[in-house]
Design a protein around this motif. Structure first.
Motif, PDB file in Angstrom:
ATOM      1  N   ASP A 132       5.633 -13.715  -5.244  1.00 34.86           N
ATOM      2  CA  ASP A 132       4.385 -13.856  -4.485  1.00 34.86           C
ATOM      3  C   ASP A 132       4.688 -14.053  -3.002  1.00 34.86           C
ATOM      4  OD1 ASP A 132       1.749 -14.257  -3.724  1.00 34.86           O
ATOM      5  OD2 ASP A 132       1.533 -16.188  -4.735  1.00 34.86           O
ATOM      6  N   VAL A 133       5.685 -14.883  -2.700  1.00 32.38           N
ATOM      7  CA  VAL A 133       6.074 -15.106  -1.306  1.00 32.38           C
ATOM      8  C   VAL A 133       6.531 -13.807  -0.659  1.00 32.38           C
ATOM      9  CG1 VAL A 133       7.788 -16.217   0.184  1.00 32.38           C
ATOM     10  CG2 VAL A 133       6.610 -17.546  -1.572  1.00 32.38           C
ATOM     11  N   LEU A 134       7.358 -13.025  -1.354  1.00 35.25           N
ATOM     12  CA  LEU A 134       7.824 -11.763  -0.795  1.00 35.25           C
ATOM     13  C   LEU A 134       6.670 -10.807  -0.529  1.00 35.25           C
ATOM     14  CD1 LEU A 134      11.064 -11.110  -2.895  1.00 35.25           C
ATOM     15  CD2 LEU A 134      10.928 -11.770  -0.489  1.00 35.25           C
ATOM     16  N   LEU A 135       5.693 -10.771  -1.431  1.00 36.18           N
ATOM     17  CA  LEU A 135       4.541  -9.887  -1.224  1.00 36.18           C
ATOM     18  C   LEU A 135       3.655 -10.374  -0.083  1.00 36.18           C
ATOM     19  CD1 LEU A 135       3.604  -9.024  -4.925  1.00 36.18           C
ATOM     20  CD2 LEU A 135       4.820  -7.595  -3.267  1.00 36.18           C
ATOM     21  N   MET A 136       3.489 -11.688   0.041  1.00 37.77           N
ATOM     22  CA  MET A 136       2.724 -12.223   1.178  1.00 37.77           C
ATOM     23  C   MET A 136       3.462 -11.966   2.484  1.00 37.77           C
ATOM     24  SD  MET A 136       0.927 -15.778  -0.124  1.00 37.77           S
ATOM     25  CE  MET A 136       2.435 -16.622  -0.637  1.00 37.77           C
ATOM     26  N   TYR A 137       4.763 -12.135   2.463  1.00 37.89           N
ATOM     27  CA  TYR A 137       5.582 -11.869   3.643  1.00 37.89           C
ATOM     28  C   TYR A 137       5.463 -10.406   4.045  1.00 37.89           C
ATOM     29  CZ  TYR A 137       9.901 -11.724   6.485  1.00 37.89           C
ATOM     30  OH  TYR A 137      10.831 -11.579   7.483  1.00 37.89           O
ATOM     31  N   ALA A 138       5.518  -9.512   3.066  1.00 35.17           N
ATOM     32  CA  ALA A 138       5.361  -8.088   3.341  1.00 35.17           C
ATOM     33  C   ALA A 138       3.989  -7.784   3.937  1.00 35.17           C
ATOM     34  CB  ALA A 138       5.564  -7.283   2.055  1.00 35.17           C
ATOM     35  N   GLU A 139       2.978  -8.448   3.429  1.00 34.28           N
ATOM     36  CA  GLU A 139       1.626  -8.230   3.964  1.00 34.28           C
ATOM     37  C   GLU A 139       1.544  -8.658   5.421  1.00 34.28           C
ATOM     38  OE1 GLU A 139      -3.028  -9.370   2.872  1.00 34.28           O
ATOM     39  OE2 GLU A 139      -1.401  -9.990   1.551  1.00 34.28           O
ATOM     40  N   ALA A 140       2.121  -9.799   5.742  1.00 34.04           N
ATOM     41  CA  ALA A 140       2.123 -10.263   7.134  1.00 34.04           C
ATOM     42  C   ALA A 140       2.907  -9.299   8.022  1.00 34.04           C
ATOM     43  CB  ALA A 140       2.711 -11.667   7.213  1.00 34.04           C
ATOM     44  N   LEU A 141       4.065  -8.853   7.551  1.00 33.71           N
ATOM     45  CA  LEU A 141       4.849  -7.880   8.317  1.00 33.71           C
ATOM     46  C   LEU A 141       4.048  -6.617   8.578  1.00 33.71           C
ATOM     47  CD1 LEU A 141       8.285  -8.222   6.471  1.00 33.71           C
ATOM     48  CD2 LEU A 141       7.892  -8.733   8.891  1.00 33.71           C
ATOM     49  N   ASN A 142       3.379  -6.132   7.546  1.00 31.96           N
ATOM     50  CA  ASN A 142       2.609  -4.901   7.694  1.00 31.96           C
ATOM     51  C   ASN A 142       1.476  -5.064   8.697  1.00 31.96           C
ATOM     52  OD1 ASN A 142       2.023  -2.118   6.849  1.00 31.96           O
ATOM     53  ND2 ASN A 142       0.186  -2.981   5.910  1.00 31.96           N
ATOM     54  N   GLU A 143       0.769  -6.192   8.625  1.00 31.08           N
ATOM     55  CA  GLU A 143      -0.329  -6.422   9.561  1.00 31.08           C
ATOM     56  C   GLU A 143       0.186  -6.623  10.981  1.00 31.08           C
ATOM     57  OE1 GLU A 143      -3.346  -5.882   8.878  1.00 31.08           O
ATOM     58  OE2 GLU A 143      -3.141  -5.735   6.704  1.00 31.08           O
ATOM     59  N   ILE A 190       7.990  -2.674   3.552  1.00 34.85           N
ATOM     60  CA  ILE A 190       8.341  -1.879   2.376  1.00 34.85           C
ATOM     61  C   ILE A 190       9.656  -2.367   1.771  1.00 34.85           C
ATOM     62  CG2 ILE A 190       9.053   0.431   1.624  1.00 34.85           C
ATOM     63  CD1 ILE A 190       6.925   1.550   3.563  1.00 34.85           C
ATOM     64  N   VAL A 191      10.588  -2.780   2.608  1.00 32.18           N
ATOM     65  CA  VAL A 191      11.858  -3.325   2.114  1.00 32.18           C
ATOM     66  C   VAL A 191      11.609  -4.542   1.235  1.00 32.18           C
ATOM     67  CG1 VAL A 191      14.008  -4.460   2.796  1.00 32.18           C
ATOM     68  CG2 VAL A 191      13.235  -2.430   4.045  1.00 32.18           C
ATOM     69  N   GLU A 192      10.727  -5.447   1.669  1.00 32.05           N
ATOM     70  CA  GLU A 192      10.439  -6.653   0.885  1.00 32.05           C
ATOM     71  C   GLU A 192       9.734  -6.322  -0.415  1.00 32.05           C
ATOM     72  OE1 GLU A 192      11.791  -9.465   1.856  1.00 32.05           O
ATOM     73  OE2 GLU A 192      12.495  -8.434   3.661  1.00 32.05           O
ATOM     74  N   ILE A 193       8.790  -5.396  -0.359  1.00 27.79           N
ATOM     75  CA  ILE A 193       8.073  -5.004  -1.579  1.00 27.79           C
ATOM     76  C   ILE A 193       9.026  -4.375  -2.583  1.00 27.79           C
ATOM     77  CG2 ILE A 193       6.332  -3.408  -2.492  1.00 27.79           C
ATOM     78  CD1 ILE A 193       4.780  -3.888   0.135  1.00 27.79           C
ATOM     79  N   ASN A 194       9.949  -3.574  -2.085  1.00 21.54           N
ATOM     80  CA  ASN A 194      10.876  -2.894  -2.994  1.00 21.54           C
ATOM     81  C   ASN A 194      11.806  -3.875  -3.713  1.00 21.54           C
ATOM     82  OD1 ASN A 194       9.883  -0.316  -2.723  1.00 21.54           O
ATOM     83  ND2 ASN A 194      11.280   0.250  -1.072  1.00 21.54           N
TER      84      ASN A 194
END
Length: 506
Positions: free
Chosen positions: A386-397, A405-409
């Motif tokens: 969950d943290v990695l997906l939230m982190y990815a969302e913040a990076l994307n925004e 994408i690296v974090e999501i993968n």
């Protein structure tokens, strides 16, 4: 943390007992704790802390209220869950026909304020205790602040307009307070977590595993920033968590079967021990509630049609359905299996399809090691995926889509799903919202609905909950009105405290 029974005591709201007029009855009863006889020893401090954690189980500590009231009220409005309409629990919330008297929101309100009240007492009383070292005082107060922030997080995302109470009061005229605006609650959440973080331990000894850590405070603060669309702060704080040594479990299913409780992927969990000795009942009932009738369960709810179809698109590099899907749901597929009542055995869908009352079920938490179906498996509130997906969302925004994408993968690779390729910011935003998060985190405690909530309430890149529910064929989506974005302020509370005002539309 399982060393301490969450059901030990409810000693934190007691008043001094009235004395009797007969002299022989005025002899102190040392078996009864009062406000003056408590707060004396380290054991008392830990009992108080235990009770504060215990509010996560519901204000009453009941395993039934925890699931059938609190969990269902948090989960049933979302598009990943379809409730069994034969059962009454939160049925009106699922159909957006609830009133101000529904018991689910009331139990969330009660549990949250019970936890807040207990935390407030710790924050006030622990610094005065001579029996504790300064280090222990700091740690216990920090845990209380973390828990107070968590309970306010539940309140502000569920009700928005709630009273802010940061002191423990006993005078009647100070108990009936007015609501504050949501920004004041968010400020308090941020303040509590920022103050708690440096005084929390990075890791507890084995006997105290499960107590809040620095990682839990960082993760919850990052989540609070995300909910407020403070993207830069969220990126920084969640990024700090990724550098703390957490890792994804090799086996996705171990997040839900008790094999890796408080392990490498765990950020914070609700603790259950399964203990039934001496009148205790420290079990939870998820696997009983989620399992099919054919397996002896109650099948209180199911994965939605939309979720199952979305999960079927989560494919390996070879074009097969991913492992995380097979470990999340039980459905009509030649490779789909469900745990049986024999903890070491699984049963293929094809072997029991004729006995099933419904075509699809959740598999998470269905693992059973107890023939009575109740067990002591912890329930994750925040895990590293969950943290990695939230982190990815913040990076994307923040315009860092390639890094996101690296974090999501990382999450996809663990679940045996093929890696994502190049995407635009908008494409990845939609991928995160309506594939990655629901597929990875389906039915997990208080996640999906509140994701939908924040994406409508946000000031940028907003989307309508009603439109999403309709697009995902949520039953009764046509009943959804703007008022259903929030829980109603419970009528029981308004009747007690006339300073409370109903939420808009209620």
């Amino acid at each position: 943390m399982k060393k301490i029974s969450y059901l030990l005591i409810i000693v934190l709201c007691i008043g001094i007992l009235h004395s009797c007029s007969d002299e022989f009855l005025n002899v102190p009863n040392n078996e009864n704790l009062t406000d003056s006889s408590f707060w004396q020893t380290e054991e008392h401090a830990l009992q108080a802390l235990t009770a504060t954690y215990g509010a996560m189980h519901s204000a009453s500590g009941s395993k039934w209220a925890f699931f059938e009231e609190v969990y269902t009220a948090m989960a049933y409005r979302a598009d990943d869950v379809t409730n069994n309409t034969a059962e009454t629990y939160s049925r009106s919330l699922a159909s957006f026909s609830n009133t101000t008297e529904d018991t689910g929101p009331y139990n969330i309100w009660q549990s949250s304020y019970a936890g807040i009240g207990r935390a407030n007492q710790i924050i006030q009383r622990i610094p005065e205790m001579e029996a504790l070292s300064q280090e222990n005082k700091n740690t216990i107060v920090a845990e209380a602040k973390f828990l107070r922030a968590l309970y306010y997080f539940w309140l502000v995302t569920g009700f928005e307009n709630v009273p802010l109470v940061t002191t423990y009061e006993t005078e009647l005229d100070r108990l009936f307070v007015s609501q504050v605006t949501p920004d004041k609650i968010w400020e308090q959440i941020e303040k509590d977590l920022a103050e708690a973080e440096p005084n929390l331990l990075t890791e507890h000894s084995s006997e105290w595993k499960g107590r809040a850590t620095q990682g839990a405070a960082k993760a919850l603060l990052g989540k609070a920033y995300l909910f407020q669309e403070k993207w830069s702060q969220a990126e920084v704080k969640l990024g700090e968590v990724t550098g703390m040594g957490y890792s994804l479990l090799t086996n996705y299913a171990d997040n839900f079967n008790g094999a890796a409780e408080n392990g490498n992927e765990s950020i914070f969990e609700i603790q259950f021990s399964g203990d039934r000795a001496n009148g205790n009942d420290e079990r939870q009932v998820f696997n009983f509630q989620v399992s099919p009738y054919a397996f002896g369960g109650w099948e209180l709810f199911y994965p939605s049609d939309w979720l199952v179809e979305e999960m079927k698109t989560d494919l390996t590099t070879g074009g097969e359905i991913s492992e995380r899907v097979y470990e999340s749901i039980f459905f009509d597929d030649p490779n789909s299996e469900m745990y049986s009542r024999d903890a070491d055995a699984v049963i293929a869908y094809s072997a029991v399809s004729g006995d099933l009352n419904h075509p699809k079920y959740f598999k998470k938490y269905a693992f059973n090691q107890d023939v009575s179906f109740y067990n002591g498996t912890n329930i994750a509130l925040i895990r590293y995926a969950d943290v990695l997906l939230m982190y990815a969302e913040a990076l994307n925004e923040n315009g860092k889509t390639d890094q996101a994408i690296v974090e999501i993968n990382k999450v996809r690779e663990r679940g045996k799903a093929a890696p994502l390729g190049t995407m635009t910011q908008s494409q990845l935003r939609d991928q995160i919202r309506h594939h990655e998060r629901p597929v990875e985190l389906a039915m997990e405690f208080g996640i999906r609905w509140f994701d939908l909530y924040r994406w409508q309430r946000g000031s940028t890149a907003t989307e309508s909950i009603k439109t999403t529910l309709e697009n995902h064929n949520k039953p009764f989506a046509e009943n959804f009105q703007d008022k259903h974005i929030l829980y109603p302020i419970p009528l029981q509370e308004i009747n007690i405290n006339t300073n409370l005002k109903p939420n808009p539309g209620w």
